[in-house]
Design a protein around this motif. Structure first.
Motif, PDB file in Angstrom:
ATOM      1  N   ASP A  56      42.473 -32.907  24.763  1.00 18.05           N
ATOM      2  CA  ASP A  56      43.497 -33.922  24.970  1.00 18.05           C
ATOM      3  C   ASP A  56      43.677 -34.780  23.721  1.00 18.05           C
ATOM      4  OD1 ASP A  56      44.148 -33.181  27.541  1.00 18.05           O
ATOM      5  OD2 ASP A  56      42.660 -34.492  28.466  1.00 18.05           O
ATOM      6  N   TYR A  59      45.397 -32.808  21.043  1.00 18.33           N
ATOM      7  CA  TYR A  59      46.822 -32.715  21.376  1.00 18.33           C
ATOM      8  C   TYR A  59      47.565 -33.956  20.876  1.00 18.33           C
ATOM      9  CZ  TYR A  59      51.039 -33.192  24.193  1.00 18.33           C
ATOM     10  OH  TYR A  59      52.336 -33.405  24.593  1.00 18.33           O
ATOM     11  N   VAL A  77      49.134 -28.039  25.745  1.00 17.83           N
ATOM     12  CA  VAL A  77      47.724 -27.929  26.112  1.00 17.83           C
ATOM     13  C   VAL A  77      47.643 -27.148  27.417  1.00 17.83           C
ATOM     14  CG1 VAL A  77      45.620 -29.173  26.709  1.00 17.83           C
ATOM     15  CG2 VAL A  77      47.199 -30.145  25.042  1.00 17.83           C
ATOM     16  N   ARG A  94      50.068 -32.135  29.717  1.00 16.53           N
ATOM     17  CA  ARG A  94      49.062 -32.941  30.390  1.00 16.53           C
ATOM     18  C   ARG A  94      49.041 -34.335  29.771  1.00 16.53           C
ATOM     19  NH1 ARG A  94      43.713 -29.750  29.531  1.00 16.53           N
ATOM     20  NH2 ARG A  94      42.871 -31.630  30.452  1.00 16.53           N
ATOM     21  N   GLU A  95      48.885 -35.330  30.608  1.00 12.26           N
ATOM     22  CA  GLU A  95      48.783 -36.688  30.106  1.00 12.26           C
ATOM     23  C   GLU A  95      47.361 -36.935  29.619  1.00 12.26           C
ATOM     24  OE1 GLU A  95      50.059 -38.987  33.515  1.00 12.26           O
ATOM     25  OE2 GLU A  95      51.831 -39.594  32.369  1.00 12.26           O
ATOM     26  N   ALA A  96      47.245 -37.376  28.381  1.00 10.73           N
ATOM     27  CA  ALA A  96      45.929 -37.732  27.870  1.00 10.73           C
ATOM     28  C   ALA A  96      45.425 -38.954  28.631  1.00 10.73           C
ATOM     29  CB  ALA A  96      46.011 -38.026  26.376  1.00 10.73           C
TER      30      ALA A  96
END
Length: 201
Positions: A56, A59, A77, A94-96
């Protein structure tokens, strides 16, 4: 390797323009930091990148590099997927995740990189105290006098800290520390919302 190869493709001439930090040091540097020697990877012409981060975080770093250099890249990702193009709907990114730790005295620790939040929280709690109390992570001492396992980070002279790989694991360990040491700390996990972490330690 994907992260490193992507940077090698950009080239050192452009990468020297990137302004990003990791652990309060430039992410990309001509200095091979001894503290991170296990994670410093060459990217060409005497330049190195610090790869001590999870997927993450890498990314978010690539997204920032893309924006800073104006690259026409698509960054995703995931697992078991093929890179998308304009004709194929992109997978939802995807949200970090980030952490915030709130101490009883009002101190708040929160950085964009959850590892930074974890390390600074450990330093505020007290490394020596954690060693005396024998706090464990996955059945192993959270802090050791020498490097014994993969994923450890040196945070003081002869003090090596285990860094849980996932944000949710870091959250769990911090809550265990609070309960073990009877410190009423609040640990919050939320989606990444800004590019720069903050702390009012």
């Amino acid at each position: 390797m994907t992260f490193v190869e992507a940077l090698q493709k950009i080239g050192a001439d452009k990468l020297r323009e990137v302004k990003l930090e990791s652990y309060h040091l430039p992410l990309i540097s001509q200095e091979n930091y001894p503290r991170f020697k296990e994670w410093m990877k060459p990217i060409g012409e005497g330049w190195y990148v610090n790869t001590q981060s999870d997927s993450d975080q890498k990314y978010m770093q690539l997204v920032s590099i893309k924006q800073q250099l104006g690259l026409d890249w698509k960054i995703e990702v995931g697992s078991d997927f093929t890179p998308s193009d304009d004709k194929v709907p992109q997978r939802k990114k995807r949200e970090a995740q980030r952490l915030m730790v709130i101490f009883p005295d009002g101190t708040r620790i929160s950085y964009a990189n959850p590892v930074d939040t974890f390390v600074h929280t450990i330093e505020k709690v007290g490394v020596e105290l954690l060693m005396r109390k024998g706090v464990l992570y996955s059945g192993k001492p959270l802090v050791t006098y020498s490097k014994q396992y993969n994923g450890q980070l040196e945070i003081g002279e002869k003090r090596w800290l285990m860094i849980p790989p996932q944000t949710k694991d870091k959250l769990k360990v911090l809550r265990i520390i609070g309960a073990t040491l009877h410190i009423n700390i609040e640990v919050i996990q939320s989606a990444y919302q800004s590019q720069k972490g903050t702390s009012n330690t």
